[in-house]
Design an enzyme around this catalytic site. Structure first.
Site, mmCIF file in Angstrom:
data_model
loop_
_atom_site.group_PDB
_atom_site.id
_atom_site.type_symbol
_atom_site.label_atom_id
_atom_site.label_comp_id
_atom_site.label_asym_id
_atom_site.label_seq_id
_atom_site.Cartn_x
_atom_site.Cartn_y
_atom_site.Cartn_z
ATOM 1 N N SER A 1 -19.570 -35.749 -6.497
ATOM 2 C CA SER A 1 -19.831 -35.970 -5.078
ATOM 3 C C SER A 1 -20.393 -34.715 -4.448
ATOM 4 O O SER A 1 -20.070 -33.589 -4.862
ATOM 5 C CB SER A 1 -18.498 -36.322 -4.400
ATOM 6 O OG SER A 1 -18.635 -36.270 -3.010
ATOM 7 N N TYR B 1 -9.181 -34.186 -2.510
ATOM 8 C CA TYR B 1 -10.111 -35.132 -3.152
ATOM 9 C C TYR B 1 -11.294 -34.376 -3.760
ATOM 10 O O TYR B 1 -11.637 -34.550 -4.931
ATOM 11 C CB TYR B 1 -10.607 -36.175 -2.140
ATOM 12 C CG TYR B 1 -11.856 -36.891 -2.591
ATOM 13 C CD1 TYR B 1 -11.820 -37.772 -3.671
ATOM 14 C CD2 TYR B 1 -13.096 -36.664 -1.975
ATOM 15 C CE1 TYR B 1 -12.978 -38.411 -4.111
ATOM 16 C CE2 TYR B 1 -14.249 -37.289 -2.405
ATOM 17 C CZ TYR B 1 -14.186 -38.163 -3.474
ATOM 18 O OH TYR B 1 -15.332 -38.785 -3.930
ATOM 19 N N LYS C 1 -12.757 -33.549 -7.864
ATOM 20 C CA LYS C 1 -14.123 -33.677 -8.415
ATOM 21 C C LYS C 1 -14.564 -32.353 -9.045
ATOM 22 O O LYS C 1 -15.159 -32.332 -10.123
ATOM 23 C CB LYS C 1 -15.102 -34.086 -7.316
ATOM 24 C CG LYS C 1 -14.857 -35.487 -6.752
ATOM 25 C CD LYS C 1 -15.109 -36.562 -7.772
ATOM 26 C CE LYS C 1 -14.866 -37.952 -7.228
ATOM 27 N NZ LYS C 1 -14.867 -38.991 -8.261
HETATM 28 P P1 NAD Z 1 -14.280 -47.690 -4.836
HETATM 29 O O1 NAD Z 1 -12.909 -47.356 -4.391
HETATM 30 O O2 NAD Z 1 -14.959 -48.863 -4.243
HETATM 31 O O3 NAD Z 1 -14.292 -47.855 -6.437
HETATM 32 C C1 NAD Z 1 -13.427 -47.131 -7.273
HETATM 33 C C2 NAD Z 1 -12.788 -48.115 -8.236
HETATM 34 O O4 NAD Z 1 -11.912 -47.409 -9.127
HETATM 35 C C3 NAD Z 1 -11.958 -49.180 -7.529
HETATM 36 O O5 NAD Z 1 -12.348 -50.455 -7.985
HETATM 37 C C4 NAD Z 1 -10.528 -48.856 -7.934
HETATM 38 O O6 NAD Z 1 -9.737 -50.020 -8.013
HETATM 39 C C5 NAD Z 1 -10.730 -48.181 -9.279
HETATM 40 N N1 NAD Z 1 -9.665 -47.253 -9.684
HETATM 41 C C6 NAD Z 1 -9.156 -46.224 -8.981
HETATM 42 N N2 NAD Z 1 -8.209 -45.597 -9.700
HETATM 43 C C7 NAD Z 1 -8.133 -46.227 -10.894
HETATM 44 C C8 NAD Z 1 -7.347 -46.055 -12.058
HETATM 45 N N3 NAD Z 1 -6.410 -45.099 -12.142
HETATM 46 N N4 NAD Z 1 -7.528 -46.892 -13.098
HETATM 47 C C9 NAD Z 1 -8.461 -47.872 -13.035
HETATM 48 N N5 NAD Z 1 -9.218 -48.099 -11.959
HETATM 49 C C10 NAD Z 1 -9.055 -47.290 -10.899
HETATM 50 O O7 NAD Z 1 -15.171 -46.371 -4.650
HETATM 51 P P2 NAD Z 1 -16.751 -46.180 -4.757
HETATM 52 O O8 NAD Z 1 -17.258 -45.888 -3.396
HETATM 53 O O9 NAD Z 1 -17.355 -47.248 -5.555
HETATM 54 O O10 NAD Z 1 -16.776 -44.815 -5.549
HETATM 55 C C11 NAD Z 1 -16.905 -44.760 -6.969
HETATM 56 C C12 NAD Z 1 -16.801 -43.309 -7.413
HETATM 57 O O11 NAD Z 1 -17.796 -42.548 -6.755
HETATM 58 C C13 NAD Z 1 -15.462 -42.659 -7.071
HETATM 59 O O12 NAD Z 1 -15.093 -41.813 -8.144
HETATM 60 C C14 NAD Z 1 -15.782 -41.846 -5.843
HETATM 61 O O13 NAD Z 1 -14.948 -40.721 -5.730
HETATM 62 C C15 NAD Z 1 -17.220 -41.428 -6.104
HETATM 63 N N6 NAD Z 1 -17.975 -41.144 -4.876
HETATM 64 C C16 NAD Z 1 -18.020 -42.074 -3.870
HETATM 65 C C17 NAD Z 1 -18.709 -41.767 -2.691
HETATM 66 C C18 NAD Z 1 -18.747 -42.761 -1.552
HETATM 67 O O14 NAD Z 1 -18.973 -42.314 -0.422
HETATM 68 N N7 NAD Z 1 -18.560 -44.044 -1.780
HETATM 69 C C19 NAD Z 1 -19.365 -40.531 -2.562
HETATM 70 C C20 NAD Z 1 -19.315 -39.644 -3.609
HETATM 71 C C21 NAD Z 1 -18.615 -39.942 -4.778
HETATM 72 N N1 UFG Z 2 -18.597 -39.863 11.537
HETATM 73 C C1 UFG Z 2 -18.421 -40.241 12.855
HETATM 74 N N2 UFG Z 2 -17.568 -41.282 13.130
HETATM 75 C C2 UFG Z 2 -16.909 -41.945 12.132
HETATM 76 C C3 UFG Z 2 -17.086 -41.551 10.783
HETATM 77 C C4 UFG Z 2 -17.941 -40.496 10.521
HETATM 78 O O1 UFG Z 2 -19.008 -39.663 13.753
HETATM 79 O O2 UFG Z 2 -16.130 -42.877 12.435
HETATM 80 C C5 UFG Z 2 -19.565 -38.784 11.246
HETATM 81 C C6 UFG Z 2 -18.982 -37.602 10.490
HETATM 82 O O3 UFG Z 2 -18.427 -36.662 11.374
HETATM 83 C C7 UFG Z 2 -20.216 -37.099 9.730
HETATM 84 C C8 UFG Z 2 -21.004 -38.364 9.450
HETATM 85 O O4 UFG Z 2 -20.551 -39.322 10.401
HETATM 86 O O5 UFG Z 2 -20.990 -36.273 10.551
HETATM 87 C C9 UFG Z 2 -20.787 -38.940 8.053
HETATM 88 O O6 UFG Z 2 -19.388 -39.074 7.814
HETATM 89 P P1 UFG Z 2 -18.822 -39.840 6.540
HETATM 90 O O7 UFG Z 2 -17.332 -39.796 6.599
HETATM 91 O O8 UFG Z 2 -19.476 -41.154 6.404
HETATM 92 O O9 UFG Z 2 -19.376 -38.954 5.329
HETATM 93 P P2 UFG Z 2 -19.055 -37.452 4.927
HETATM 94 O O10 UFG Z 2 -20.357 -36.830 4.583
HETATM 95 O O11 UFG Z 2 -18.240 -36.757 5.911
HETATM 96 O O12 UFG Z 2 -18.168 -37.638 3.627
HETATM 97 C C10 UFG Z 2 -18.453 -38.639 2.674
HETATM 98 C C11 UFG Z 2 -17.195 -38.888 1.863
HETATM 99 C C12 UFG Z 2 -16.932 -37.706 0.993
HETATM 100 C C13 UFG Z 2 -18.137 -37.447 0.174
HETATM 101 C C14 UFG Z 2 -19.313 -37.186 1.053
HETATM 102 C C15 UFG Z 2 -20.539 -36.943 0.239
HETATM 103 O O13 UFG Z 2 -16.091 -39.124 2.694
HETATM 104 O O14 UFG Z 2 -15.874 -37.977 0.145
HETATM 105 O O15 UFG Z 2 -19.519 -38.317 1.887
HETATM 106 O O16 UFG Z 2 -20.686 -37.929 -0.713
HETATM 107 F F1 UFG Z 2 -17.929 -36.386 -0.591
#
Ligand code: NAD
Ligand code: UFG
Length: 341
Positions: free
Chosen positions: A124, A148, A152
């Protein structure tokens, strides 16, 4: 290829599974459904006309991991499974370290034992912390600011050490920026449990009438309109990035890091305006204090992914909002059928 997709029922995992199936790969999903609904994969099957082999199981259970990988025939693993809520990770750090780090160690032990040494890992942009020296490239210092993000960073370190110790490994660390949007069918999308932590799903729930108003966290940042800037990337572009990384690993050993972002930043107000346009009505918002730990501005330098993988994001913010809205409008309560009472 036969691919094990951990966390494949989740948001990014379900979209990537769809793309893998469409490319002709065989997919086995391992997911404990802690943050997902198996309906996502039912719909993936409907969209592709292909079967997904779903195993409900926990990465924390090493026997389950061993049993699945022990079935044999796997060429690679895409590892999405993890917990991802920043605020929750501050309140329950041990849960996050155990789930994300120990879960990954169990997966790696199973892969090692059964000779599967190709891995794509969901990292991430959070590993860059509050660094707003944009655009962020893969050589920027890592400095995650919450548990969190540190899971990573730690997993990246573990995978780097593993690759250094045993040159047979092929590992891609994909640093996602801000994934949003949904498959163009509107059948699958992001279905956050409880109050969404992230901007887009929150805006979408206001648009569909589940919440009254978007709170904009801070309007005094050093940005043109004072609100935070992020690099939003369409989930289908992100999914394509995983296939490109897998293809690259087919002919390269080692540990590789790639940012997956568009290279363009959008402010909170720009996102609200674009979503209002997609939804055809103005989305109400109000200014609120800054959220602790937020960077003012974060966007990727995605040139390594372009150079190495030939990958770049194709969809713009308008498409992200249009697709996200199509999904939210058709599924106002996500995959759940609301209780009529
Ligand atoms: P998500 O929560 O929709 O998907 C994660 C999945 O992993 C879920 O289906 C959950 O049930 C499963 N899971 C969690 N712990 C588990 C375990 N111990 N065993 C088996 N399954 C398990 O999240 P997502 O948005 O699809 O994110 C996928 C990956 O990408 C995550 O590792 C997350 O940290 C990373 N990521 C997400 C974002 C984002 O903003 N969505 C940004 C950067 C990185
Ligand atoms: N924001 C608002 N109101 C809200 C939610 C967010 O104003 O209700 C703003 C935040 O302050 C930020 C922007 O919208 O300026 C984006 O916020 P997000 O929470 O959507 O995303 P972030 O970049 O803060 O963080 C997310 C995930 C992290 C991840 C990161 C990069 O939460 O775990 O994106 O992938 F690491």
């Amino acid at each position: 290829m036969k691919v094990l997709v951990t966390g494949g029922a989740g948001y990014i995992g379900s979209h990537t599974t769809l793309c893998l199936l469409q490319e002709g790969h065989e997919v086995v999903v391992l997911d404990n459904l802690v943050n997902s609904d198996p309906e996502s994969l039912e719909r993936v099957q409907r969209l592709t006309g292909r079967e997904v082999d779903v195993r409900v199981g926990d990465l924390l259970d090493e026997h389950t991991v061993d049993a699945v990988l022990g079935e044999g025939g796997f060429d690679s693993v895409i590892h999405f499974a993890g917990l991802k809520a920043v605020g929750e990770s501050v309140e329950m750090p041990l849960r996050y370290y155990r789930n994300n780090v120990v879960g990954t160690l169990n997966l790696l032990a199973g892969m090692e034992k059964h000779g599967v040494r190709t891995l794509v890992f969901s990292s991430s942009a959070t590993v860059y912390g509050a660094n707003d020296n944009v655009p962020l490239n893969e050589k920027c210092e890592l400095d995650a600011t919450n548990p969190y993000g540190r899971t990573k960073e730690q997993i990246e370190d573990i995978l780097s050490d593993l690759g250094a110790a045993d040159p047979r490994w092929r590992i891609a660390l994909l640093r996602y920026f801000n994934p949003v949007g949904a498959h163009e069918s509107g059948l699958i999308g992001e279905d956050p449990q409880g109050t969404p932590n992230n901007l887009l799903p929150f805006v979408a729930q206001v648009a569909v009438g589940r919440r009254p108003v978007v709170k904009v966290f801070g309007n005094d940042y050093p940005t043109p309109d004072g609100t935070g800037i992020r690099d939003y990337i369409h989930v289908m572009d992100l999914a394509a990035g995983h296939l490109a990384a897998l293809a690259y690993l087919g002919s390269a050993k080692g540990v590789f890091r790639w940012n997956l972002g568009t290279g363009r930043g959008s402010s909170v107000l720009e996102v609200i305006a674009a979503f209002s346009e997609a939804a055809g009505s103005a989305i109400p918002y109000e200014f609120a204090p800054r959220r602790p730990g937020d960077a003012a501005i974060s966007y990727a330098d995605p040139s390594s992914a372009l150079g190495d993988l030939g990958w770049s994001a194709e969809r713009n913010l308008a498409q992200m909002c249009a697709d996200h809205w199509r999904w939210q409008k058709a599924n106002p309560h996500g995959y759940k059928i609301p209780d009529p009472t």
